[in-house]
Design a protein around this motif. Structure first.
Motif, short mmCIF file in Angstrom:
data_model
loop_
_atom_site.label_atom_id
_atom_site.label_comp_id
_atom_site.label_asym_id
_atom_site.label_seq_id
_atom_site.Cartn_x
_atom_site.Cartn_y
_atom_site.Cartn_z
N MET A 46 0.83 -1.21 0.00
CA MET A 46 0.00 0.00 0.00
C MET A 46 0.87 1.26 0.00
O MET A 46 0.65 2.17 -0.78
N MET A 47 1.84 1.26 0.90
CA MET A 47 2.73 2.42 1.00
C MET A 47 3.44 2.68 -0.31
O MET A 47 3.50 3.80 -0.81
N GLN A 48 3.99 1.59 -0.83
CA GLN A 48 4.73 1.68 -2.10
C GLN A 48 3.80 2.20 -3.20
O GLN A 48 4.17 3.08 -3.96
N GLY A 49 2.58 1.66 -3.23
CA GLY A 49 1.62 2.05 -4.26
C GLY A 49 1.26 3.51 -4.15
O GLY A 49 1.22 4.23 -5.16
N ILE A 50 0.99 3.97 -2.93
CA ILE A 50 0.59 5.37 -2.74
C ILE A 50 1.76 6.31 -3.04
O ILE A 50 1.62 7.28 -3.79
N VAL A 51 2.91 5.99 -2.46
CA VAL A 51 4.09 6.85 -2.64
C VAL A 51 4.48 6.90 -4.11
O VAL A 51 4.78 7.98 -4.65
N ASP A 52 4.46 5.76 -4.79
CA ASP A 52 4.82 5.73 -6.21
C ASP A 52 3.90 6.62 -7.04
O ASP A 52 4.34 7.32 -7.95
N ARG A 53 2.61 6.58 -6.72
CA ARG A 53 1.66 7.41 -7.47
C ARG A 53 1.97 8.90 -7.26
O ARG A 53 1.95 9.68 -8.20
N TYR A 54 2.25 9.24 -6.00
CA TYR A 54 2.56 10.65 -5.71
C TYR A 54 3.81 11.09 -6.48
O TYR A 54 3.85 12.18 -7.04
N VAL A 83 4.70 10.16 3.82
CA VAL A 83 5.49 8.95 4.14
C VAL A 83 5.50 8.72 5.66
O VAL A 83 5.29 7.60 6.13
N ALA A 84 5.67 9.81 6.43
CA ALA A 84 5.71 9.67 7.89
C ALA A 84 4.37 9.17 8.41
O ALA A 84 4.31 8.30 9.29
N SER A 85 3.29 9.70 7.85
CA SER A 85 1.95 9.29 8.30
C SER A 85 1.70 7.81 7.98
O SER A 85 1.21 7.06 8.83
N LEU A 86 2.07 7.41 6.77
CA LEU A 86 1.89 6.00 6.39
C LEU A 86 2.75 5.09 7.25
O LEU A 86 2.31 4.02 7.69
N ASN A 87 3.98 5.53 7.51
CA ASN A 87 4.89 4.72 8.34
C ASN A 87 4.36 4.56 9.76
O ASN A 87 4.43 3.48 10.34
N THR A 88 3.82 5.64 10.31
CA THR A 88 3.28 5.58 11.67
C THR A 88 2.10 4.63 11.73
O THR A 88 1.99 3.81 12.65
N THR A 89 1.24 4.72 10.72
CA THR A 89 0.08 3.82 10.67
C THR A 89 0.54 2.37 10.61
O THR A 89 0.02 1.50 11.31
N LYS A 90 1.54 2.14 9.76
CA LYS A 90 2.06 0.77 9.60
C LYS A 90 2.65 0.25 10.91
O LYS A 90 2.34 -0.87 11.34
#
Lengths: 225, 414
Positions: free
Chosen positions: B50-58, B263-270
């Motif tokens: 998910m992270m990779q997918g979201i970050v890659d799109r951005y 990225v920080a928000s996604l990492n914290t959630t993860k």
């Protein structure tokens, strides 16, 4: 003749609430090597307790127990484990065979605890099973053995590490008369052949008659019969 | 040190053909522990995907791999030269000028705030990364006409507009000392796209570079987008350093800086999810402990016999620790296998549950339309190792109790 066991001024008591039960009171005796000693006595007089102390499963309050030249009251935990594994063998009233193991594997246990390889332990166990005439049942699990057969396997297990002293606590107590005689015969025959010293606790007068030394535990002391 | 005897006995105890093997005592513990690992494995695989997918799109369609800001007018004048030099840097695949600004898109039936990017009409054709995440749903990604506008499906829904319709963009022009000037500009919708991540789509629309320059005239709106071969490696930072040395009047920001809050928000959630999953595993390991206690109780006579035969406390404890290890290994293998299977089929599982429950399990506004799965052997091994560790730790206390059993008490009771 050299003594295999020397007991000096042995005391053992149990606490029963506030009451102190003195089971063994200043016991002194010795057992010459290769001799068979039979202990009789009333239920609860301390026969099994005495065997457990000599077998180092239980501790005495005071006194000395010298087995094959070693004072076992001075041994640490590791030394006591080695003593139980190599110097003595136990036969209990109940066979205590492990139900997940075959007869052969049950006999292998003490040998494997001693550090023998599976192969060596297996060879030694097979030899012992032959001595107790159980070769044909070596791959049977305890659930498929009769009471007498289980006890014969238990005898083989007790002897697999060639102990110098065998401790037997009413080994025929749970058996019918025919099986009792068979186990008794095999037990005395094997200890004779192997020159193993034996201390046997029993209520059975027939078995008691086979002892070289016959004593009765009475009021915490041995009385020669 | 674990002795051969303990191994032999543990193995025999578990796998006896006598029909009384201890496996039945611990079967439940294995299944329970295996089930507890599945969520962790799924979270690890999906969260990374998910992270990779979201970050890659951005970074492919919004911030791009690098953003070069031309900080002064001198630098702006040298833009052409700069573009050529950036394009020649090793690892750079594409460098292009673009403008970016905010506005309000409105039509007859709706309005929405938007970030508009004026990009070269060649970007869609020439940049593979951009093209990868832009799925044209209606019309074409065609910026050949000056008034072309490409909007997302989400924006199209908000404006209730389709391809060919006329939409206006309201932008503001600030002139110091004068009132703010609002300027509407007409556009024609040429294409409707989706990147698969609606939160990003809601905010982005594309116009021609020419119109972008006309609408967003201040220098801070004018940028150079840069794409590199490997944006997740040091190659990106090496290229960024080289660009910084090209001219004094430029600022370079890489995608990780531009999207750092995301990225920080996604990492914290993860991390939070992983922590909860580990807690679940911890709770499940109590089950292992209970099973081991039951096993120790049922084997007291055997333990007493082993001790009378010379086994030490440690030998006996080792047997039960080995049993715990076996539970852990089995649970880890089963849990990881089922976890991987669940993660691989997560989209189908979610669709199925949504269909059964008659509502969307996950709001597509905040999640990717299709959840990508990122299989990491390293992380899977970590999860499996953690499961084994939990099992061994859970069996430690019962094993210690087993080692301390007094054989005399057992024989006396019997």
């Amino acid at each position: 003749m050299m003594d295999i066991l020397e007991v000096k001024n042995l005391y053992k008591s149990y606490k029963n609430g506030d009451e102190k039960l003195q089971i063994i009171k200043g016991l002194d005796f010795s057992l010459p090597k290769g001799k068979r000693m039979v202990i009789t006595g009333e239920s609860g007089c301390g026969k099994s307790t005495f065997l457990n102390i000599v077998g180092s499963l239980d501790q005495c309050d005071s006194g000395q127990i010298i087995v094959d030249g070693t004072d076992i009251t001075q041994l640490d935990a590791q030394g006591l484990c080695q003593y139980r594994n190599r110097t003595i063998g136990f036969v209990f009233q109940f066979h205590y065979l492990l139900k997940e193991l075959t007869a052969l594997e049950n006999v292998m246990i003490p040998a494997m605890v001693a550090g023998l390889s599976k192969k060596e332990a297996s060879e030694r166990a097979a030899e012992l099973l032959e001595s107790v005439k159980m070769t044909h049942r070596k791959d049977f699990y305890p659930s498929r053995l009769s009471g007498g057969e289980r006890q014969r396997v238990a005898v083989a297990r007790a002897l697999v590490n060639n102990p110098v002293l065998l401790l037997a606590d009413e080994p025929t107590g749970n058996l019918d008369q025919d099986n009792s005689r068979l186990v008794e015969k095999l037990l005395f025959q094997i200890v004779e052949e192997r020159k193993t010293s034996l201390i046997l606790v029993t209520h059975d007068p027939t078995i008691a008659s086979h002892g070289d030394i016959k004593v009765k535990l009475e009021k915490g002391k041995f009385v020669t019969i | 040190m674990i002795r051969r005897f303990s191994l032999f006995f543990a193995f025999k105890t578990l796998f006896s053909k006598s029909g009384s093997g201890a496996l039945r005592h611990i079967r439940g513990a294995i299944i329970g522990a295996a089930i507890s690992i599945i969520p962790l494995v799924v979270v690890l695989e999906i969260s990374d995907g998910m992270m990779q997918g979201i970050v890659d799109r951005y970074m492919e369609i919004s911030s791009f791999h690098m953003q070069v800001t031309l900080a002064d007018s001198e630098a702006v004048e040298k833009e052409e030269e700069l573009l050529e030099k950036i394009g020649n840097i090793e690892g750079v695949t594409y460098a292009f000028p673009y403008t970016q600004g905010g506005g309000i898109l409105y039509g007859e039936k709706g309005r929405t705030g938007i970030t508009v990017r004026g990009i070269p009409d060649t970007l869609f054709k020439e940049d593979e990364g951009f093209r990868r995440y832009i799925t044209v749903k209606e019309g074409e990604f065609d910026l050949s006409e000056p008034d072309s506008l490409i909007i997302s499906t989400e924006t199209a829904q908000r404006l209730k507009a389709g391809v060919g319709e006329e939409i206006k963009l309201l932008t503001a022009k600030v002139i110091p000392g004068r009132p703010m000037l609002l300027r509407p500009t007409r556009f024609k919708v040429k294409g409707i796209y989706s990147s698969g991540y609606q939160e990003l789509d809601m905010l982005s629309a594309f116009i021609t570079q020419e119109y972008g320059e006309r609408l967003f005239k201040d220098d801070s709106s004018r940028m150079i987008g840069v794409k590199v071969v490997s944006p997740h490696t040091g190659e990106l930072f090496a290229a960024a350093d080289e660009i910084r040395y090209l001219s004094d009047g430029i600022r370079v920001a890489t995608w990780d800086v531009l999207n750092d809050s995301l990225v920080a928000s996604l990492n914290t959630t993860k991390k939070f999810l992983v922590f909860i999953m580990i807690l679940i595993m911890g709770v499940a390991s109590v089950n292992i402990s209970s099973s081991m206690i039951m096993m120790v109780i049922s084997k007291r006579q055997d333990i007493a016999l082993l001790k009378s035969a010379g086994a030490s406390d440690r030998d006996v404890s080792s047997i039960f620790v080995l049993t715990g290890l076996f539970i852990g290994i089995c649970a880890a293998a089963l849990g990881t296998a089922f976890g991987i299977a669940a993660a691989i089929n997560i989209n189908e599982i979610i669709d199925f549950i949504s269909a059964v429950l008659h509502f969307d399990l996950f709001d597509a506004d905040y999640y990717l339309e299709k959840i990508p799965v990122e299989l990491s052997l390293y992380k899977l091994s970590g999860a499996a190792a953690l499961a084994v560790l939990f099992a061994v730790v859970a069996s430690w206390l019962p094993a210690r109790r087993a080692g301390r059993i007094n054989p005399v008490e057992i024989f006396r009771k019997h």
